[in-house]
Design a protein around this motif. Structure first.
Motif, short mmCIF file in Angstrom:
data_model
loop_
_atom_site.label_atom_id
_atom_site.label_comp_id
_atom_site.label_asym_id
_atom_site.label_seq_id
_atom_site.Cartn_x
_atom_site.Cartn_y
_atom_site.Cartn_z
N MET A 1 41.55 38.42 31.25
CA MET A 1 40.79 38.86 30.08
C MET A 1 39.79 37.77 29.69
SD MET A 1 40.48 40.92 27.41
CE MET A 1 39.04 40.60 26.45
N ARG A 2 38.51 38.13 29.76
CA ARG A 2 37.51 37.13 29.39
C ARG A 2 36.61 37.67 28.29
NH1 ARG A 2 32.68 34.52 32.95
NH2 ARG A 2 32.30 32.70 31.62
N ILE A 4 33.51 36.67 25.54
CA ILE A 4 32.48 35.69 25.16
C ILE A 4 31.99 36.04 23.76
CG2 ILE A 4 30.10 34.97 25.64
CD1 ILE A 4 30.82 34.78 28.54
N PHE A 24 37.31 29.12 22.59
CA PHE A 24 36.65 30.30 23.15
C PHE A 24 35.26 29.90 23.64
CE2 PHE A 24 39.93 32.45 20.84
CZ PHE A 24 40.15 33.61 21.56
N GLU A 25 34.76 30.63 24.62
CA GLU A 25 33.40 30.41 25.07
C GLU A 25 32.47 31.06 24.06
OE1 GLU A 25 33.37 30.73 29.77
OE2 GLU A 25 34.48 32.40 28.89
N VAL A 86 28.05 32.76 31.55
CA VAL A 86 28.86 33.76 32.27
C VAL A 86 29.19 33.28 33.69
CG1 VAL A 86 28.82 36.07 33.29
CG2 VAL A 86 28.09 35.75 30.92
N GLU A 89 31.89 34.76 37.16
CA GLU A 89 33.08 35.54 36.82
C GLU A 89 32.73 36.68 35.89
OE1 GLU A 89 36.86 33.56 35.48
OE2 GLU A 89 35.82 31.88 36.47
N ASP A 90 33.48 37.77 35.99
CA ASP A 90 33.21 38.93 35.13
C ASP A 90 33.53 38.63 33.67
OD1 ASP A 90 32.42 40.41 37.25
OD2 ASP A 90 34.35 41.42 37.55
N VAL A 91 32.84 39.35 32.81
CA VAL A 91 33.15 39.29 31.37
C VAL A 91 33.71 40.65 30.98
CG1 VAL A 91 32.19 39.01 29.06
CG2 VAL A 91 31.22 37.73 30.97
N ASP A 92 34.80 40.65 30.21
CA ASP A 92 35.35 41.93 29.75
C ASP A 92 34.67 42.39 28.47
OD1 ASP A 92 37.58 42.50 31.64
OD2 ASP A 92 38.17 40.49 31.01
N ASP A 196 47.01 40.42 28.86
CA ASP A 196 47.22 39.85 30.20
C ASP A 196 48.31 38.79 30.26
OD1 ASP A 196 45.34 41.41 31.43
OD2 ASP A 196 43.72 39.94 31.24
N ALA A 205 43.75 43.86 29.95
CA ALA A 205 42.34 43.97 29.51
C ALA A 205 41.88 45.42 29.49
CB ALA A 205 41.46 43.13 30.43
#
Ligand code: GTP
Ligand code: MG
Length: 366
Positions: A1-2, A4, A24-25, A86, A89-92, A196, A205
């Motif tokens: 789980m990402r 931003i 957190f980013e 980013v 890697e994917d962002v959710d 997750d 996610a």
């Protein structure tokens, strides 16, 4: 789980700053250089000044037209910053934080939301915005109403926080802002921390994204926490998490389509009977009947924590008040403007021009 976090404007960047404190980013975007410098936790290279050529780093003074212009002009710069954060890697989910009543956040956030949707079609865009106090006057209310309309067409969900609810607490407003900013971050962070995580009945996610992908309707996050020795009946604590006072928005949760409940606490308290009693009650109450749930038994904790997310909400007094006030005002204002124009016309028609009064030979230099 990402996830931003992107804060826009002063309110939004203050909230992003707290997310950044919790690792957190986060990115911070503002038209005000001073407000960006004032942040404590977002790293310098993740602060983006927009609209410098329009307002010279001085903010847009609650004018959303300027906020929109600033975001449009510097969108390439903003998207470069997003892209470098980013990486590969994917962002959710992108969470966009902002105040509905100002100029930078209200004007800029919908522009950014649309651009993110285009550039990251797999990711959700969820808006987290603070609704203005009634006392702030008509402009913040109009800014909020129009921004709600715009975001409802591009965002997946809108988590609205009604600042009017803060007054009920009686503390001074700056302190109240700070405390609500922490509260909203705490709730979102607690929720994300439980996604997750390996366990028995858990949430991933895709569950969270399913619940938040709700055609730009409203969502709200409830929360309840107690020490284990204070919890006589877990069912009551779960129900408390989704009761109105916990939500910072006047909304009828019965109108929700989806729900998600995550319970974290020591295993001895997680009695199936109590949990199912509460979940049954929630399922019975919300219109959509779709509840996702996660149980996180944890030996090491002495506290029980319940986070509840409800989405697909369309029935909210907080929102309706704003939309109705803005519409009434717009109608009255348009009427007043039309009347002024027609009075002006009526008053002035029939007047002669200078030439009609001053014969040619009387004037000029000839
Ligand atoms: N919950 C909360 N609301 C805030 C906070 N700061 C401002 N607001 C609300 O947000 C609105 C103002 O938004 P700001 O973020 O100050 O404005 P901005 O986006 O920076 O735009 P400009 O200042 O006009 O350039 C008002 O309606 C305030 O009630 C805060 O820290 N927390
Ligand atoms: Mg500002």
């Amino acid at each position: 789980m990402r996830a931003i976090i992107i804060g826009v404007g002063q309110c939004g960047t203050k909230i992003a700053d707290i997310f950044s404190l919790l690792d957190f980013e986060a990115l911070a975007i503002n038209t005000s250089r001073g407000d960006l410098e004032y942040l404590k936790h977002v790293p310098k290279e993740r602060r983006v000044l927009i609209g410098e050529s329009v307002v010279g780093g001085k903010g847009v003074n609650a004018n959303p037209l300027l906020g929109r212009e600033a975001m449009k002009q510097d969108l390439p710069l903003v998207l470069r910053k997003v892209s470098s954060l980013v990486g590969y890697e994917d962002v959710d989910i992108f969470f966009l934080t902002f105040g509905f009543g100002g100029g930078t956040g209200a004007g800029g956030t919908p522009v950014l939301a649309e651009a993110l949707k285009e550039n990251y079609p797999e990711a959700l865009v969820v808006a987290i915005g603070a609704l203005p106090l009634r006392e702030e006057g008509i402009r913040p209310t109009i800014n909020a109403a129009i921004t709600i309309d715009k975001l409802s067409k591009v965002a997946d969900s809108i988590i609205a926080i009604d600042n009017n609810k803060l007054k009920e607490s009686g503390v001074d407003i700056t302190k109240a802002y700070e405390s609500i900013n922490y509260t909203i971050v705490e709730r979102i962070a607690s929720l994300l921390a439980l996604i997750d995580v390996p366990g028995e009945q858990t949430l991933d996610a895709s569950d969270l994204k399913f619940v938040l992908k709700a055609f730009g309707s409203f969502a709200t996050v409830g929360y309840a926490k107690a020490r284990v020795d204070e919890v006589k009946n877990l069912s009551k604590l779960i129900i408390k998490s989704f009761e109105a006072e916990g939500l910072y928005l006047d909304a009828r949760i019965e109108s929700a389509l989806y729900g998600l409940v995550a319970i974290h606490g020591p295993p001895q308290i997680m009695k199936a009977k109590d949990i199912f009693e509460a979940l049954e009650e929630l399922t019975g109450r919300i219109r959509g009947k779709q509840i996702f749930r996660g149980f996180y038994p944890d030996q090491r904790t002495g506290e029980v924590e319940v986070v509840t997310l409800l989405s697909g909400i369309y029935d909210s007094r907080s929102i309706e008040d704003i939309i109705r006030t803005a519409k009434n005002y717009a109608r009255e204002f348009m009427k007043a403007k039309q009347e002024a124009e027609s009075r002006k016309k009526k008053l002035l028609t029939g007047l002669p021009d200078f030439d009609d009064i001053y014969p040619e030979e009387a004037g000029g230099d000839g």
